[in-house]
Design a protein around this motif. Structure first.
Motif, short mmCIF file in Angstrom:
data_model
loop_
_atom_site.label_atom_id
_atom_site.label_comp_id
_atom_site.label_asym_id
_atom_site.label_seq_id
_atom_site.Cartn_x
_atom_site.Cartn_y
_atom_site.Cartn_z
N GLU A 168 12.29 -28.96 39.42
CA GLU A 168 11.79 -30.15 38.73
C GLU A 168 12.09 -30.09 37.23
O GLU A 168 12.40 -31.11 36.61
CB GLU A 168 10.29 -30.29 38.97
N ARG A 178 5.60 -35.58 35.20
CA ARG A 178 6.08 -35.53 36.58
C ARG A 178 6.66 -36.87 37.01
O ARG A 178 7.62 -36.92 37.79
CB ARG A 178 4.94 -35.10 37.50
N ALA A 179 6.11 -37.96 36.51
CA ALA A 179 6.62 -39.28 36.88
C ALA A 179 8.05 -39.48 36.38
O ALA A 179 8.83 -40.24 36.99
CB ALA A 179 5.72 -40.37 36.30
N GLU A 180 8.42 -38.82 35.30
CA GLU A 180 9.78 -38.95 34.77
C GLU A 180 10.83 -38.43 35.76
O GLU A 180 12.00 -38.81 35.68
CB GLU A 180 9.91 -38.20 33.44
N GLY A 226 10.12 -38.51 39.16
CA GLY A 226 9.76 -39.06 40.45
C GLY A 226 8.84 -38.20 41.28
O GLY A 226 8.80 -38.32 42.50
N ARG A 227 8.07 -37.32 40.63
CA ARG A 227 7.15 -36.46 41.35
C ARG A 227 5.74 -37.04 41.31
O ARG A 227 5.35 -37.68 40.33
CB ARG A 227 7.14 -35.04 40.75
N TYR A 251 14.10 -32.68 35.00
CA TYR A 251 13.52 -33.21 33.77
C TYR A 251 14.52 -33.11 32.61
O TYR A 251 14.63 -34.02 31.78
CB TYR A 251 12.24 -32.44 33.45
N ARG A 304 16.96 -35.82 33.08
CA ARG A 304 16.37 -37.11 32.68
C ARG A 304 16.40 -37.27 31.17
O ARG A 304 16.74 -38.35 30.66
CB ARG A 304 14.93 -37.17 33.20
#
Length: 446
Positions: free
Chosen positions: A258, A433-435, A437-438, A262, A265
């Motif tokens: 993750e 985490r939303a960045e 998709g978690r 990140y 991203r």
């Protein structure tokens, strides 16, 4: 390298705790310059919890086999010989000013620390570090050994005036390297790079020209907007007019995969992970409080290669001031914070009588261990340690390692702080985490 408090450090419930006490003669050597941050820290005086520590389990130690203490002490003396700040001590002059002198650190002896009724080894370690690593101790650092079930653990502690988080990695690297050299009958530390003393850095910083007028003006504006003090946490902490017992939460936000996503991203947005994280924190702060993100932000001053393997307090305080959550704005805010912390602060803060602080001070720290030029051997299970002590403010550390991102947060143990800091920290972890998709991940107390 993870970060936690000594109370959450995984030591055995029972075991032998001993420390190596070096001998320091009463005579002093030449006087050395005191940095702005050292002067503030030491000037507060002796108190528990002023230290930083690191704990690890050297692979050369075998469970159930007594450690060669003479060899470990010899390795530690070789580390002390490498780093000038470990051979200095503070005192107070007749004028009340903090002074720093060179000292000799000579061979000493091991001392066993007998626990009081109900004390765990972690409690004993904190007690030793509280007394031995206080600002005016000679020396204000200590090497400890904890032997119980499993592999023996080494703890290095030093008053913060002599070390920062980066320095603790250097100390572990140097000690394990030298220990391996001694075991293999090699010249200890022969392959380690030579390092200058931190006092040289202090002298060079003091010799810099004054900060540009626009930097001084920006500092004045930031302090004015914060009511004449460094930024405070924007939500209620309850009554923190006096220090309260601390609460330490550790949140595992992203695992290794993750964290890689990140980073991708952030790259998509044309930034690094820190500005993206500042963007998340700014949005959360605006949503919860209607106010921008303003926080004390430590920045390092190891700008030249020669300081990368040195030990010292190469950190000074700056301020992160982000009004908008868009990533370019937050990247500019991070850049500004670095600039504001790149000039000598003593003349800038002189009109305020030093760094002006208030109960509730809010600080954010970011450390990506993967980017540091200090490599630790595998299998050490290292932890950066801090004391469990009363606090009036909120300190948040973001730590990035090969196994992912975790955040450590210390705040006062009040009902209001539990609710406020918990809400902020949960929203930030969910936003990060939303960045990638978690789904949301509620944090767990370490």
């Amino acid at each position: 390298m993870r970060q936690t408090s000594i109370g959450s450090f995984p030591l055995p419930d029972r075991g032998r705790v001993s420390s190596y006490v070096a001998h320091v003669p009463a005579t002093e050597g030449r006087e050395l310059p005191v940095s702005f941050d050292q002067g503030i820290h030491v000037g507060v005086g002796p108190r528990p919890g002023s230290w930083m520590g690191v704990g690890f389990t050297p692979q050369v130690f075998t469970p159930g086999v007594p450690v060669d203490r003479d060899l470990l002490a010899a390795a530690w003396h070789a580390v002390i010989a490498r780093h000038g700040t470990l051979r200095t001590a503070f005192s107070t002059g007749a004028d009340g000013a903090v002074r720093l002198h060179e000292i000799e650190v000579l061979p000493g002896s091991w001392v066993d620390h007998i626990p009081a009724q109900g004390q765990r080894p972690a409690d004993v370690v904190q007690s030793v570090l509280d007394s031995a690593c206080s600002p005016y101790e000679r020396p204000s650092h200590r090497l400890l050994l904890v032997e119980g079930e499993g592999r023996p653990t080494v703890v290095i502690g030093a008053d913060h005036a002599h070390v920062d988080a980066w320095s603790m990695l250097v100390l572990v690297r140097d000690l394990t390297t030298i220990l391996d050299d001694l075991l293999a009958d090699r010249t200890p530390g022969a392959d380690l790079p030579p390092v200058p003393a931190f006092a040289e850095h202090t002298a060079l910083l003091a010799a810099q020209p004054p900060a540009p007028a626009e930097v001084t003006a920006r500092w004045a504006e930031i302090l004015r907007r914060a009511g004449g003090v460094m930024p405070v946490f924007p939500l209620s902490l309850g009554d923190v007019s006096r220090p309260r017992p601390d609460v330490v939460d550790v949140v595992d936000i992203l695992d290794a995969g993750e964290l890689a996503a990140y980073g991708d991203r952030a790259a998509e947005l044309g930034a690094r992970m820190l500005p993206l994280t500042v963007s998340v924190m700014t949005r959360v702060t605006l949503e919860l409080t209607g106010a921008p993100l303003r926080a004390v932000m430590p920045v390092h001053s190891r700008h030249e290669p020669r300081w990368r393997d040195a030990v010292g307090w190469f950190i000074t305080n700056s301020v992160l001031d982000a009004d908008l959550p868009d990533v370019p704005h937050c990247a500019a805010a991070v850049k500004e914070a670095v600039i504001l912390g790149s000039y000598p602060l003593a003349p800038i803060m002189a009109p305020y009588g030093g760094m002006p602080t208030a109960p509730g001070m809010f600080a954010l720290s970011w450390l990506d261990n993967r980017r540091l030029p200090v490599t630790l051997p595998p299998g050490l299970s290292p932890y950066q340690l801090s004391a469990s002590l009363p606090t009036q403010g909120v300190m948040v550390w973001f730590l990035l390692n090969d196994d992912g991102m975790h955040v450590r947060c210390r705040y006062p143990d009040t009902p209001e702080a539990h609710a406020s800091v918990g809400a902020w920290l949960t929203a930030v972890s969910d936003g990060i985490r939303a960045e990638v998709g978690r789904p949301p991940l509620r944090f767990a107390v370490a």
